[in-house]
Design an enzyme around this catalytic site. Structure first.
Site, PDB file in Angstrom:
ATOM      1  N   THR A   1      34.417  -8.005 -29.921  1.00 26.30           N
ATOM      2  CA  THR A   1      33.931  -7.906 -31.299  1.00 26.30           C
ATOM      3  C   THR A   1      32.804  -6.878 -31.332  1.00 26.30           C
ATOM      4  OG1 THR A   1      32.583  -9.879 -30.896  1.00 26.30           O
ATOM      5  CG2 THR A   1      34.685 -10.189 -32.028  1.00 26.30           C
TER       6      THR A   1
ATOM      7  N   LYS B   1      34.030 -11.978 -23.359  1.00 25.70           N
ATOM      8  CA  LYS B   1      33.454 -11.174 -24.439  1.00 25.70           C
ATOM      9  C   LYS B   1      32.304 -11.966 -25.058  1.00 25.70           C
ATOM     10  CE  LYS B   1      33.973 -12.863 -28.751  1.00 25.70           C
ATOM     11  NZ  LYS B   1      33.020 -12.741 -29.874  1.00 25.70           N
TER      12      LYS B   1
ATOM     13  N   THR C   1      28.572 -17.653 -29.013  1.00 30.11           N
ATOM     14  CA  THR C   1      29.783 -17.018 -29.542  1.00 30.11           C
ATOM     15  C   THR C   1      30.396 -16.110 -28.476  1.00 30.11           C
ATOM     16  OG1 THR C   1      30.708 -15.662 -31.304  1.00 30.11           O
ATOM     17  CG2 THR C   1      28.432 -15.217 -30.702  1.00 30.11           C
TER      18      THR C   1
ATOM     19  N   GLU D   1      23.380  -7.418 -27.482  1.00 30.24           N
ATOM     20  CA  GLU D   1      23.093  -6.604 -28.666  1.00 30.24           C
ATOM     21  C   GLU D   1      21.633  -6.129 -28.658  1.00 30.24           C
ATOM     22  OE1 GLU D   1      24.169  -9.031 -31.972  1.00 30.24           O
ATOM     23  OE2 GLU D   1      26.303  -8.621 -31.785  1.00 30.24           O
TER      24      GLU D   1
END
Length: 238
Positions: A5, A31, A42, A128
């Site tokens: 994603t 992932k 997540t 991130e």
């Protein structure tokens, strides 16, 4: 690639170990680079092996591997409903069946833990906005539970993270994070080091601490923060 994603690169790892005189292969993909908090988040991880192993033994091996890898990482301290780690075994290795504790099962478990650990570290590197991967090790705690609580508090502290990003050896922020944790802490016994460079001794800035050297360590993409609480033998890491 199909499960990515916000990841910037795919994550895969594999290992081959000898189990009962037969080569056994373990492979996996994962992932997830955001909402990463201990006890998963997540993220998805799918592992596969050709080992012959019972469902009960495989479940035990997976839970232990997950606890030592994916349950020891954090990016942003947030959680999600969408976490999964699954493992499939097809038995094609034709090794003696793994059903009960013993050396063969330990050999297999070590392989699963190695693959899970490598994948967990890949998630961290691709976090991130991540600029550094830092391992927080707490030793000398009253017990292992305290060590983990203290390590998680430091790793999840926004103020510690901003110091890491700014390459500022602000030891007071680490002391704060230790103090607010559920762990037993005696501030006069705390020692802190970045890699092998000592910063704090007996709860105070070490005399002669080389701040330039510490900042150079903090400029590296990966390093460790080691904290000794001086209270016992408990140790864990995040």
């Amino acid at each position: 690639e199909a499960i990515m994603t916000t990841d910037t690169r795919p994550k895969e790892a594999a290992a081959r170990v000898e189990v009962g005189g037969r080569p056994v292969t373990i492979g996996g993909v994962a992932k997830g680079v955001g909402m990463i908090e201990p006890h998963l988040a997540t993220m998805f991880c799918f592992l596969a092996t050709d080992a012959v192993i019972s469902r009960v033994a495989l479940d035990s091996v997976l839970k232990r591997a997950v606890d030592r890898s994916f349950n020891r990482i954090t990016v942003d301290g947030d959680q999600s409903t969408s976490d999964t780690v699954a493992i499939l075994a097809n038995g094609l290795a034709e090794n003696p069946p793994l059903e009960r504790p013993g050396r063969p099962l330990r050999q297999f478990a070590a392989g699963v833990e190695a693959v899970a650990g490598r994948l967990a570290r890949m998630l961290m590197k691709d976090g991130e906005g991540a600029t550094h991967v830092v391992e927080v090790v707490v030793r000398g705690a009253a017990n292992r539970r305290d060590a983990l609580a203290a390590a998680r508090s430091v790793a999840n502290s926004p103020l510690v993270k901003t110091a890491i990003n700014g390459q500022d050896p602000n030891w007071g922020r680490i002391m704060m994070a230790l103090g607010k944790s559920a762990a037993r802490v005696d501030q006069d016994k705390v020692a802190i080091a970045f890699n092998d460079e000592r910063l704090v001794e007996r709860g105070m800035l070490r005399e002669g601490a080389r701040l330039d050297r510490l900042r150079a360590i903090m400029a590296e993409p990966e390093y460790g923060i080691t904290i000794d609480l001086g209270l016992g033998r408990g140790e864990d890491r995040v």
